[in-house]
Design a protein around this motif. Structure first.
Motif, PDB file in Angstrom:
ATOM      1  N   LEU A 131       0.852  -1.189   0.000  1.00  0.00           N
ATOM      2  CA  LEU A 131       0.000   0.000   0.000  1.00  0.00           C
ATOM      3  C   LEU A 131       0.887   1.238   0.000  1.00  0.00           C
ATOM      4  O   LEU A 131       2.072   1.177   0.342  1.00  0.00           O
ATOM      5  N   PHE A 132       0.290   2.365  -0.417  1.00  0.00           N
ATOM      6  CA  PHE A 132       0.992   3.645  -0.426  1.00  0.00           C
ATOM      7  C   PHE A 132       0.439   4.545   0.658  1.00  0.00           C
ATOM      8  O   PHE A 132      -0.763   4.573   0.908  1.00  0.00           O
ATOM      9  N   LYS A 133       1.318   5.299   1.304  1.00  0.00           N
ATOM     10  CA  LYS A 133       0.925   6.378   2.205  1.00  0.00           C
ATOM     11  C   LYS A 133       1.877   7.539   1.986  1.00  0.00           C
ATOM     12  O   LYS A 133       3.102   7.364   2.085  1.00  0.00           O
ATOM     13  N   ASP A 134       1.336   8.694   1.655  1.00  0.00           N
ATOM     14  CA  ASP A 134       2.138   9.881   1.366  1.00  0.00           C
ATOM     15  C   ASP A 134       3.219   9.569   0.327  1.00  0.00           C
ATOM     16  O   ASP A 134       4.378   9.962   0.473  1.00  0.00           O
ATOM     17  N   GLN A 135       2.811   8.817  -0.700  1.00  0.00           N
ATOM     18  CA  GLN A 135       3.672   8.454  -1.828  1.00  0.00           C
ATOM     19  C   GLN A 135       4.844   7.558  -1.423  1.00  0.00           C
ATOM     20  O   GLN A 135       5.827   7.447  -2.154  1.00  0.00           O
ATOM     21  N   VAL A 136       4.727   6.915  -0.261  1.00  0.00           N
ATOM     22  CA  VAL A 136       5.736   5.951   0.175  1.00  0.00           C
ATOM     23  C   VAL A 136       5.126   4.558   0.094  1.00  0.00           C
ATOM     24  O   VAL A 136       4.009   4.331   0.563  1.00  0.00           O
ATOM     25  N   LEU A 137       5.855   3.612  -0.499  1.00  0.00           N
ATOM     26  CA  LEU A 137       5.374   2.244  -0.660  1.00  0.00           C
ATOM     27  C   LEU A 137       5.701   1.416   0.584  1.00  0.00           C
ATOM     28  O   LEU A 137       6.837   1.410   1.057  1.00  0.00           O
ATOM     29  N   PHE A 138       4.694   0.719   1.121  1.00  0.00           N
ATOM     30  CA  PHE A 138       4.870  -0.125   2.307  1.00  0.00           C
ATOM     31  C   PHE A 138       4.420  -1.549   2.016  1.00  0.00           C
ATOM     32  O   PHE A 138       3.463  -1.767   1.250  1.00  0.00           O
ATOM     33  N   ASN A 139       5.114  -2.508   2.630  1.00  0.00           N
ATOM     34  CA  ASN A 139       4.629  -3.884   2.616  1.00  0.00           C
ATOM     35  C   ASN A 139       3.500  -3.986   3.631  1.00  0.00           C
ATOM     36  O   ASN A 139       3.691  -3.706   4.814  1.00  0.00           O
ATOM     37  N   ALA A 140       2.321  -4.405   3.190  1.00  0.00           N
ATOM     38  CA  ALA A 140       1.154  -4.448   4.066  1.00  0.00           C
ATOM     39  C   ALA A 140       0.897  -5.840   4.634  1.00  0.00           C
ATOM     40  O   ALA A 140       0.235  -5.975   5.667  1.00  0.00           O
ATOM     41  N   TYR A 141       1.413  -6.866   3.974  1.00  0.00           N
ATOM     42  CA  TYR A 141       1.157  -8.230   4.437  1.00  0.00           C
ATOM     43  C   TYR A 141       2.333  -9.103   4.022  1.00  0.00           C
ATOM     44  O   TYR A 141       2.650  -9.226   2.846  1.00  0.00           O
TER      45      TYR A 141
END
Length: 257
Positions: free
Chosen positions: A108-118
């Motif tokens: 997922l993205f938050k504030d244009q930063v990509l994160f591993n969500a699972y």
């Protein structure tokens, strides 16, 4: 109360794991390197930041994915194998030298930063699986250095000034309480006690809390109970892990007068 807590400390150079009352120190460079990679949200960036050499290997086709395969090697010889989805170039799986794997299931993205969500981690030596699901994102939050420094030398125990006293949270929701040997009393904004939880120490650094009112009101007993492990401290405060039901967190407290 039957749960055996485990805490892993990594200060950038060494790894120490506290498993119940056992202290395990890892000197193996491979173990340290794997922990270091997992401190990065995106391992692709870790390879760049840590100076890994990347080599493309023959492509690999699975039942549901067609992948590019990239070998990543550190200067000390530590090597991982990485599988990227050809359709969107996202990293799907990391295979570590000991056979452990990380499966990157969701992003997922938050504030244009990509994160591993699972993420699902599998462990070759035991066959066990570990599922990690992202619950909340807070960017650039200050973190106490106590989180990373193991205070234990040869025995798992906490000092008297941390075991009992008056404390105030320095992260999360503001909480002020007094802890004695048997109870933990919580204070409201007027300085009066508005909640009392009974307390029982499971060992020298872990205790359970029970909200007796919640039990009397026939709320879920599991939700009323909290298991707390104090993991690190100094003269001014401490850090602890807590778990209740399906929720867990790490929190800081300072000593107050």
């Amino acid at each position: 109360m039957e749960h055996v807590p485990q805490t892993t400390f990594f200060n950038g150079n060494s790894v120490t794991r506290i498993n119940g009352s056992s202290i395990l120190r890892f000197e193996d460079p491979s173990a340290v390197e794997e922990i270091k990679l997992k401190t990065y949200n995106q391992v692709q960036y870790a390879y760049k930041a840590l100076g890994y050499k990347l080599t493309r290997l023959p492509d690999k086709k699975f039942e549901n994915f067609d992948c590019y395969v990239v070998n990543a090697a550190a200067e000390n010889g530590y090597t991982t194998m990485n599988f990227f989805d050809k359709t969107n170039f996202r990293l799907l799986m990391i295979v570590y030298p000991n056979g452990n794997k990380s499966l990157l299931m969701e992003y997922l993205f938050k504030d244009q930063v990509l994160f591993n969500a699972y993420i699902i981690n599998t462990f070759a030596d035991s066959g066990e699986k570990q599922a990690l699901k992202l619950q909340q994102i807070e960017l650039n939050t200050p973190i106490s250095g106590l989180w990373f420094n193991c205070p234990y030398k040869d025995k798992v125990a906490i000092p008297p000034h941390i075991m009992t006293g008056k404390f105030e949270s320095t992260s999360g929701v503001k909480t002020v309480f007094t802890r004695t040997k048997d109870v933990q009393d919580y204070y409201n904004d007027q300085g009066k006690i508005d909640l009392r939880r009974s307390l029982k120490w499971a060992n020298d650094d872990t205790y359970g809390l029970m909200d007796e009112q919640a039990v009397r009101d026939k709320d879920d007993p599991a939700a009323a109970g909290i298991l707390v492990r104090i993991i690190s401290w100094d003269d001014n405060g401490y850090v602890c892990h807590w778990i209740t039901g399906k929720y867990t967190d790490t929190q800081d407290y300072k000593i107050t007068k």
